[in-house]
Design a protein around this motif. Sequence first.
Motif, PDB file in Angstrom:
ATOM      1  N   ARG A  82       0.820  -1.219   0.000  1.00  0.00           N
ATOM      2  CA  ARG A  82       0.000   0.000   0.000  1.00  0.00           C
ATOM      3  C   ARG A  82       0.852   1.266   0.000  1.00  0.00           C
ATOM      4  O   ARG A  82       0.336   2.369  -0.206  1.00  0.00           O
ATOM      5  N   ARG A  83       2.151   1.104   0.215  1.00  0.00           N
ATOM      6  CA  ARG A  83       3.046   2.264   0.169  1.00  0.00           C
ATOM      7  C   ARG A  83       3.457   2.631  -1.255  1.00  0.00           C
ATOM      8  O   ARG A  83       4.158   3.634  -1.459  1.00  0.00           O
ATOM      9  N   HIS A  84       3.045   1.858  -2.218  1.00  0.00           N
ATOM     10  CA  HIS A  84       3.444   2.135  -3.598  1.00  0.00           C
ATOM     11  C   HIS A  84       2.998   3.534  -3.994  1.00  0.00           C
ATOM     12  O   HIS A  84       1.877   3.948  -3.709  1.00  0.00           O
ATOM     13  N   PRO A  85       3.871   4.309  -4.653  1.00  0.00           N
ATOM     14  CA  PRO A  85       3.475   5.666  -5.066  1.00  0.00           C
ATOM     15  C   PRO A  85       2.414   5.628  -6.162  1.00  0.00           C
ATOM     16  O   PRO A  85       2.382   4.715  -6.985  1.00  0.00           O
ATOM     17  N   PHE A  86       1.545   6.635  -6.153  1.00  0.00           N
ATOM     18  CA  PHE A  86       0.496   6.717  -7.173  1.00  0.00           C
ATOM     19  C   PHE A  86       0.896   7.688  -8.271  1.00  0.00           C
ATOM     20  O   PHE A  86       1.688   8.612  -8.065  1.00  0.00           O
ATOM     21  N   THR A  87       0.335   7.482  -9.446  1.00  0.00           N
ATOM     22  CA  THR A  87       0.553   8.369 -10.592  1.00  0.00           C
ATOM     23  C   THR A  87      -0.547   9.436 -10.616  1.00  0.00           C
ATOM     24  O   THR A  87      -1.561   9.314  -9.918  1.00  0.00           O
TER      25      THR A  87
END
Length: 581
Positions: free
Chosen positions: A323-328
């Motif tokens: 869930r820490r993945h960066p969003f675009t």
Amino acid sequence: MSGISRRRFVTGMSSAAATAALWPVLTPGRALAQDEALAATAARAVRIDGTTLEQAATPVGDGAYKRLVAGPGWPLVVRAELAGAASGRDDRRTGLASFVQFTDLHLTDTESPVRFEYLARFIDSAHRPQETLTVRGASSLVERVNAVRQGPYTGLPFSLVMATGDNTDNHERIELDWYLTVMSGGRITPDSGDLARYEGVQNSGSAQYWNPEASLQDAYKAKGLPQIPGFLSGAIRPFDAPGLSVPWYTTVGNHDDSIEGSLPDLGLLGDLYTGSRKVEGCDDATAAKLADALLHDPGEAVILLSRLLADGGSIRTVTPDERRHPFTPAEFAKAHLNPAYTGAGPVGHGFTQDAVGSGHLYYTFDLADGVLGISLDTTNRAGFADGSLGTGQLNWLESVLKAHSGHWYDSDGKVVRGGSGGRLVVVFSHHTSGTMGNLLPDPYHPFEGRHSGDELVALLQRFPNVVAWVNGHTHTNRIIPHGHTVAERAFWEINTASHVDYPHHARIVEIADNQDGTLSLFTTLIESAAPYATDFTDTSDRGLAALYRELAYNDPYATPATRIGTAADHNTELLLTKPAT
């Protein structure tokens, strides 16, 4: 209540609001001067409770650590640099719009591997002692807006809340979920990784951080910060956010767009975000180099960070979390369209399916009857904290302004007739006119030109129906008049302090027609609903929200006296010439 003209007095007005009648008034071409009659007529608020007109946080005590108490409210300052302030205007005034600005909430995943807490002594925003409480603090601000409900001078109910960027701290999906839930309402667990424990620098055992639950005499306790048993377990405890009771919209900021708001996100650090290796310290020389690189050379910063992870830093193993993945940008828009986050609406909160497809995070919306809102994307994906506008967006903005203006001025100063006319315009962005000098090419649109804050000011001044530009980014309260030799071409820039650093302000903005050829823009600061008094044994939701404010004031690397601004940047009446039809 739109369009109601009224003359109402506050019954039992606080002494602070009453003294507004004696406050200095700003008039064209001169510095602060006394004008009791004009100040007195502007002080007639419909309501002051819940705002800083009634009371404001005030530090007390002689020690290194200051406690906060409820102090006297701040008076109204009449600013007439751009138009004269005629007496009797309160009796004629008609309310046109009333809304609230949130800015720089910085909802922070403090356990993320991609953070630079070890640079706090060089960059104050790298780590804050209060940042584990950002989610609760923002929810308490929502509670305040729900309680106040209306503008203190027009009496108009709030039509909406606009959050002007840096809604997340490190553009992580989990931070975005927290932001959307704070605004819409719902259950939140402000924790990542292992949800049964906190895994961040504040229980690292390192003396360079505040370890609130430990007896360790760290650098922060040396500055007076207390030991608070149960602080971290309370900070990550689930709670129910009430959500806003009025519609809300989102403007994007650099921290919603890049790594720690500074490094370009080219997809190179995704594995680090979701991995298990967190740098918690390094030697002073490396820290100084990395801090300088973050400000001046993002490419070098990535190289130094890679070296730290390889062999040069103090590494802590934390629980990985996808869930820490960066969003675009496209994912940012798409998340706003999720029905789970609709809350009081509108669907998408300004963003549409077209924004998901294009990644264009700028749009228009109806702020009130006869008032158009324009939300800009001033971020630059090339990196660095400051921003600019791409040519495509600048051209789009010009076309929107022409479509909603009865007349405007061309680049030679000649009047051009056209458009539908009759609508005032308020522009929103994250960056200010003074922080839009980042003209590096956008790596995703390398052949598109970039445009500065000065160019944006020049464009806005061509359209007399533009009355305000509302923004954030600087974490400082500051209101700037943008004058012009043609009076109707002037407008106000309203810059509000953040809700992550003290003074933790949001701002009510009201627009009123004085029926004498002028408009008044009232700006009133509000604080969260948290009590002012803190109790180091109270880790309830309200107790933690109170600590959030007080810890922010006592951050040893922060500068609260600068960020709070002057009286002329707080509760104001901003006079403006009404544009000719």
